[in-house]
Write a protein that holds these residues in place. Structure first.
Motif, mmCIF file in Angstrom:
data_model
loop_
_atom_site.group_PDB
_atom_site.id
_atom_site.type_symbol
_atom_site.label_atom_id
_atom_site.label_comp_id
_atom_site.label_asym_id
_atom_site.label_seq_id
_atom_site.Cartn_x
_atom_site.Cartn_y
_atom_site.Cartn_z
ATOM 1 N N LEU A 40 -19.763 28.577 10.409
ATOM 2 C CA LEU A 40 -21.096 28.829 9.873
ATOM 3 C C LEU A 40 -22.090 29.051 11.015
ATOM 4 O O LEU A 40 -22.923 29.956 10.954
ATOM 5 N N VAL A 71 -30.340 25.704 -2.133
ATOM 6 C CA VAL A 71 -30.435 26.668 -1.040
ATOM 7 C C VAL A 71 -31.218 27.875 -1.553
ATOM 8 O O VAL A 71 -30.967 28.369 -2.644
ATOM 9 N N LEU A 76 -25.114 31.743 0.649
ATOM 10 C CA LEU A 76 -23.952 31.101 1.260
ATOM 11 C C LEU A 76 -22.768 31.115 0.303
ATOM 12 O O LEU A 76 -22.940 31.109 -0.911
ATOM 13 N N GLY A 79 -18.836 25.736 1.219
ATOM 14 C CA GLY A 79 -19.716 24.707 1.749
ATOM 15 C C GLY A 79 -20.374 23.859 0.680
ATOM 16 O O GLY A 79 -21.424 23.275 0.900
ATOM 17 N N VAL A 81 -21.897 24.921 -1.848
ATOM 18 C CA VAL A 81 -23.060 25.613 -2.394
ATOM 19 C C VAL A 81 -22.543 26.499 -3.522
ATOM 20 O O VAL A 81 -21.638 27.297 -3.329
ATOM 21 N N ILE A 87 -26.283 22.590 -5.034
ATOM 22 C CA ILE A 87 -25.506 21.895 -4.009
ATOM 23 C C ILE A 87 -24.699 20.776 -4.659
ATOM 24 O O ILE A 87 -25.248 19.927 -5.365
ATOM 25 N N LEU A 114 -21.758 21.285 4.534
ATOM 26 C CA LEU A 114 -21.621 22.743 4.674
ATOM 27 C C LEU A 114 -20.449 23.083 5.586
ATOM 28 O O LEU A 114 -19.647 23.950 5.284
ATOM 29 N N GLY A 119 -18.485 26.434 4.748
ATOM 30 C CA GLY A 119 -19.537 27.344 4.322
ATOM 31 C C GLY A 119 -19.649 28.544 5.246
ATOM 32 O O GLY A 119 -19.436 28.426 6.451
#
Length: 161
Positions: A40, A71, A76, A79, A81, A87, A114, A119
């Motif tokens: 990342l 986010v 993304l 991770g 997400v 999240i 993450l 991620g």
């Protein structure tokens, strides 16, 4: 107010923040660093991404209930997400939250998750430009909390997707 002052005095530049909508209950937080050995971090350097922008909305009874965190950008993948920028972190749920958590601690945990969840910055044509939406994030978060309340918060093996 105390959280706001603590972040303003941080010396390691992990995060910075500004108020969204001029409200103490709505923050836009910039996460400037993740593990520098991670893919990342490499993605951030290659795409000239200076930070990951998050939005935190605090409930009236904070710190006794967790903020809603999502986010905003960049888009993304993995991770933990999910759709809308939601999240997947137990500590952001009423069951996993502790009033002892600080925004800085939550950001550090998010940065670690993450990286742990591998991620990446989305680079797929078309998809990477689509903005995350709050409504989609809230719906996704409610759904994932329901699922985890039923099945627990174990992290599935990578082979399970």
């Amino acid at each position: 107010m105390k959280e706001l002052q603590d972040i303003a005095h941080m010396s390691d530049l992990l995060i910075s923040m500004e108020l969204g909508d001029e409200s103490l209950f709505d923050w836009n937080v910039k996460l400037h660093q993740v593990d520098k050995d991670s893919v990342l971090w490499q993605d951030m350097k290659e795409t000239n991404t200076e930070f990951i922008l998050l939005n935190l909305t605090f409930p009236d009874n904070f710190p006794f209930s967790p903020p809603f965190m999502r986010v905003l950008s960049p888009r993304l993948e993995n991770g933990y997400v999910l759709d809308g920028g939601a999240i997947c972190m137990e500590l952001l749920t009423p069951r996993g939250w502790s009033s002892a958590y600080t925004v800085e601690a939550v950001m550090r945990q998010f940065a670690a998750s993450l990286v742990k969840g591998q991620g990446r910055i989305c680079r797929k044509a078309g998809k990477s430009k689509k903005s995350f939406s709050r409504k989609e994030a809230e719906a996704t978060f409610k759904s994932l909390v329901k699922t985890h309340e039923k099945y627990g918060w174990v992290t599935p093996p990578v082979s399970d997707g």
